[in-house]
Design an enzyme around this catalytic site. Structure first.
Site, short mmCIF file in Angstrom:
data_model
loop_
_atom_site.label_atom_id
_atom_site.label_comp_id
_atom_site.label_asym_id
_atom_site.label_seq_id
_atom_site.Cartn_x
_atom_site.Cartn_y
_atom_site.Cartn_z
N GLU A 95 43.93 47.39 47.47
CA GLU A 95 42.61 46.78 47.32
C GLU A 95 42.42 45.74 48.42
OE1 GLU A 95 39.71 46.79 46.52
OE2 GLU A 95 39.20 45.78 44.65
N ASP A 96 41.17 45.50 48.79
CA ASP A 96 40.91 44.52 49.84
C ASP A 96 41.20 43.09 49.38
OD1 ASP A 96 38.78 44.57 48.04
OD2 ASP A 96 37.20 44.70 49.55
N ASP A 99 39.91 38.71 43.46
CA ASP A 99 39.06 37.53 43.27
C ASP A 99 39.26 37.09 41.82
OD1 ASP A 99 37.01 35.67 43.92
OD2 ASP A 99 35.46 37.03 43.25
N PHE A 148 33.59 32.91 50.62
CA PHE A 148 33.18 34.31 50.66
C PHE A 148 33.44 34.85 52.07
CE2 PHE A 148 30.69 38.10 50.47
CZ PHE A 148 30.92 38.54 49.17
N ARG A 161 30.82 45.29 56.96
CA ARG A 161 32.12 45.93 56.73
C ARG A 161 32.78 46.33 58.06
NH1 ARG A 161 32.60 47.13 51.22
NH2 ARG A 161 30.70 47.68 50.13
P1 IMP Z 1 37.27 40.82 41.33
O1 IMP Z 1 36.42 39.61 41.04
O2 IMP Z 1 38.73 40.44 41.56
O3 IMP Z 1 37.07 41.88 40.29
O4 IMP Z 1 36.77 41.39 42.71
C1 IMP Z 1 35.77 42.32 42.72
C2 IMP Z 1 35.33 42.71 44.09
O5 IMP Z 1 34.52 41.65 44.58
C3 IMP Z 1 36.37 42.93 45.16
O6 IMP Z 1 36.91 44.21 45.14
C4 IMP Z 1 35.51 42.75 46.39
O7 IMP Z 1 34.87 43.97 46.69
C5 IMP Z 1 34.48 41.74 45.94
N1 IMP Z 1 34.75 40.42 46.52
C6 IMP Z 1 35.34 39.36 45.96
N2 IMP Z 1 35.40 38.33 46.81
C7 IMP Z 1 34.83 38.76 47.95
C8 IMP Z 1 34.59 38.16 49.24
O8 IMP Z 1 34.93 37.01 49.53
N3 IMP Z 1 33.96 38.95 50.15
C9 IMP Z 1 33.57 40.22 49.90
N4 IMP Z 1 33.79 40.84 48.73
C10 IMP Z 1 34.41 40.10 47.77
MG MG Z 2 36.19 45.89 46.57
#
Ligand code: IMP
Ligand code: MG
Length: 173
Positions: A95-96, A99, A148, A161
């Protein structure tokens, strides 16, 4: 919209990818992997890291997105599931960014219910202070502050992207 200067340059990212890949290659020596890319954000990181991992593998893809309901709750939607059956296999989820952890936790639980032999998680970026769900992450590229970021696959509104490096994104006011 303002893109700040790089948080991580192309070179820093490539060094980190190599470092993560050599750890993964050592840990999985003698095993066969199924590397799972969580689309869309991880597509560039995935393409780079799988080429640097030196153990036999197959690849598969899952499209997931999360919709924020409140600051601490989100709903995860699976838009496209894996083609392969992970039962009895060694899954490495890629995963990238972690968060809140809600997306990774959801995908992890979903795949665990299919009884893989093992399941590990690799993320390029970890925004640890934002975590809501405590999901175990085995390989972390960089821990980052609560900013972000865009580029190297990560988007704002599906844009940026294709930026080759990772930068802090700020909305102009
Ligand atoms: P989660 O909150 O860990 O479920 O993250 C969900 C998704 O939010 C990640 O897979 C990213 O695609 C996106 N995301 C969270 N933080 C960032 C950021 O700083 N930049 C871009 N996408 C983000
Ligand atoms: Mg993502």
């Amino acid at each position: 919209m303002i893109i700040g200067r790089p948080m991580f340059t192309v070179e820093q990212i490539q060094d980190k990818v190599k470092e993560l890949a050599s750890k993964i290659s050592a840990d999985y020596a003698g095993q066969v992997l199924i590397a799972v890319c969580i689309l869309r954000g991880a597509f560039i990181f995935f393409a780079d890291i799988v080429r640097a991992i030196k153990v036999p593998m197959t690849v598969d893809f899952i499209i997931a997105s999360s919709y924020i309901k409140t600051d601490t709750s989100a709903q995860v939607k699976i838009h496209a599931d894996l083609r392969e059956d992970v039962k009895g296999r060694n899954v490495l989820l890629i995963e990238d960014i972690a968060d809140t952890g809600i997306t990774l936790n959801y995908v992890r639980e979903m795949l665990l219910s299919r009884l893989p032999n093992s399941l590990k998680i690799c993320v390029l970026l970890d925004k640890k202070e934002r975590r809501v769900v405590d999901v175990p992450i085995d390989y972390v590229g960089f821990e980052i502050p609560n900013e972000f970021v865009v580029g190297y696959g990560l988007d704002y509104d599906n844009k940026f992207r294709n930026l080759p490096y990772i930068a802090i994104f700020k909305k102009s006011t």
